[in-house]
Scaffold this active site. Structure first.
Site, PDB file in Angstrom:
ATOM      1  N   SER A 156      34.143 108.651  23.960  1.00 28.03           N
ATOM      2  CA  SER A 156      34.985 107.589  23.416  1.00 28.03           C
ATOM      3  C   SER A 156      36.328 108.129  22.954  1.00 28.03           C
ATOM      4  O   SER A 156      36.429 109.278  22.508  1.00 28.03           O
ATOM      5  CB  SER A 156      34.269 106.923  22.234  1.00 28.03           C
ATOM      6  OG  SER A 156      35.147 106.116  21.489  1.00 28.03           O
TER       7      SER A 156
ATOM      8  N   GLU B 252      37.545 107.453  20.336  1.00 31.73           N
ATOM      9  CA  GLU B 252      37.413 107.694  18.899  1.00 31.73           C
ATOM     10  C   GLU B 252      37.206 109.169  18.572  1.00 31.73           C
ATOM     11  O   GLU B 252      37.324 109.568  17.414  1.00 31.73           O
ATOM     12  CB  GLU B 252      36.269 106.865  18.319  1.00 31.73           C
ATOM     13  CG  GLU B 252      36.529 105.368  18.302  1.00 31.73           C
ATOM     14  CD  GLU B 252      37.578 104.938  17.286  1.00 31.73           C
ATOM     15  OE1 GLU B 252      37.888 105.726  16.376  1.00 31.73           O
ATOM     16  OE2 GLU B 252      38.092 103.808  17.412  1.00 31.73           O
TER      17      GLU B 252
ATOM     18  N   TYR C  84      31.220 107.438  13.794  1.00 27.82           N
ATOM     19  CA  TYR C  84      30.994 107.180  15.218  1.00 27.82           C
ATOM     20  C   TYR C  84      31.736 108.209  16.065  1.00 27.82           C
ATOM     21  O   TYR C  84      31.178 108.820  16.981  1.00 27.82           O
ATOM     22  CB  TYR C  84      31.456 105.770  15.575  1.00 27.82           C
ATOM     23  CG  TYR C  84      31.491 105.483  17.052  1.00 27.82           C
ATOM     24  CD1 TYR C  84      30.324 105.264  17.769  1.00 27.82           C
ATOM     25  CD2 TYR C  84      32.711 105.432  17.746  1.00 27.82           C
ATOM     26  CE1 TYR C  84      30.356 104.995  19.142  1.00 27.82           C
ATOM     27  CE2 TYR C  84      32.757 105.168  19.100  1.00 27.82           C
ATOM     28  CZ  TYR C  84      31.579 104.953  19.799  1.00 27.82           C
ATOM     29  OH  TYR C  84      31.623 104.701  21.150  1.00 27.82           O
TER      30      TYR C  84
END
Length: 316
Positions: free
Chosen positions: A121, A123, A145
């Site tokens: 991701s 992120e 996350y």
């Protein structure tokens, strides 16, 4: 015949991936939770295994002995990861370690290559040291996350060094009508449809100025397959290279739904703001384009329109 195992097969990306692999004649195995079997398309071999069951997860890989593994499952919400950071670490981070190690065991036992795609991701970049972000951008997540995904992403490199065809597909935001309502994009398109049908109302959101690189989910699934079958394993950013704000997404959704003065139907509430929110995540898809021959097929406006049309149809 190619044998593939997909975790998270009932999610947005998993459902598109299942349709793609079945159309190719792949023998497809999917990891599901109890009760999810009914949502699977015909032809998928379901396996009830909990992502937190490390022994069961390892046995699944050893029993199926897949040629391709697509690991999509895990806690997928940044907001939920703040509420349950330990669970996020277990399901999004540790499960990846189990799958990679089991895939290597299958490869060593059979003598045939096993190709593993880890859905990473944007992120993982959190507070990026460059804009746009590419495969060389420093990994420094800013939420649980992203930290769990970063752990899994680093493990991909570790197992690639041991001879596994391990791919780190760094997926930037990607949407479709199959996106769950817990995600802000689907919340927006459902809200826009409701305002249009009811003739009024507001959509309440958090940070309207947060900017994201939004793509079309089926395109990103195509990139996963291309990366799995590429002649060399690699890390690859999958993105459009363009950003739009949450405000732009919401106003585009309301406008497509036929709502006049979209800005008048937006409200903010600090309760929906993340503890930390990266100001700008935008990917550089150069490697995906040059190495995989991949490119997006839908524009930002087309993505928003497809989601709004779906939600209007559901209401009407």
């Amino acid at each position: 015949m190619t044998v593939a195992l997909v975790t998270g097969i009932t999610g947005q990306d998993g459902s598109y991936l299942a349709e793609r692999l079945l159309s190719e004649g792949v023998e497809l195995h999917g990891m599901v939770r109890p009760g999810d079997e009914a949502s699977l398309p015909d032809g998928v071999h379901p396996h009830r295994v909990d992502l937190a069951d490390q022994a069961g997860l390892r046995d699944l890989v050893l029993d199926v002995a897949p040629d391709e593994v697509y690991h999509l499952a895990g806690v997928s919400s940044v907001a939920r990861s703040w509420q349950e950071p330990v669970l996020t670490a277990a399901l999004t981070g540790m499960a990846s370690a189990v799958l990679l190690d089991a895939a290597l065991a299958v490869q060593e036992r059979s003598g045939h290559p096993v190709r593993v795609v880890q859905a990473s991701s944007a992120e993982i970049f959190g507070d990026p040291d460059r804009v746009p972000q590419d495969e060389g951008t420093t990994v420094r997540p800013t939420n649980p996350y992203g930290a769990a995904k970063a752990y899994a992403h680093h493990l991909v490199g570790v197992y690639r060094a041991r001879g596994l065809h391990a791919v780190g597909a760094i997926l930037f935001n990607h949407e479709s009508p199959r996106r769950p309502p817990s995600f802000v994009t689907r919340k927006i398109t459902q809200g826009a449809a409701r305002v249009a049908v009811d003739g009024g109302g507001v959509i309440t959101l958090g940070n309207l100025d947060a900017r994201r690189d939004w793509g079309w989910a089926p395109d990103y699934v195509d990139a996963l397959v291309r990366a799995a079958r590429h002649h060399t394993a690699l890390d690859v950013v999958v993105a459009t290279g363009a950003t739009h704000s949450v405000r732009e997404f919401a106003e585009a959704a309301l406008a497509h739904a036929g709502v006049g003065d979209p800005a008048a139907h937006l409200a903010t509430d600090p309760a929906f703001t993340r503890p930390t929110d990266a100001a700008q995540l935008v990917g550089d898809p150069t490697r995906a384009r040059t190495e995989l021959g991949w490119s997006p097929t839908r524009s930002f406006e087309q993505i928003v329109a497809a989601m709004v049309d779906h939600d209007l149809e559901l209401l009407r």
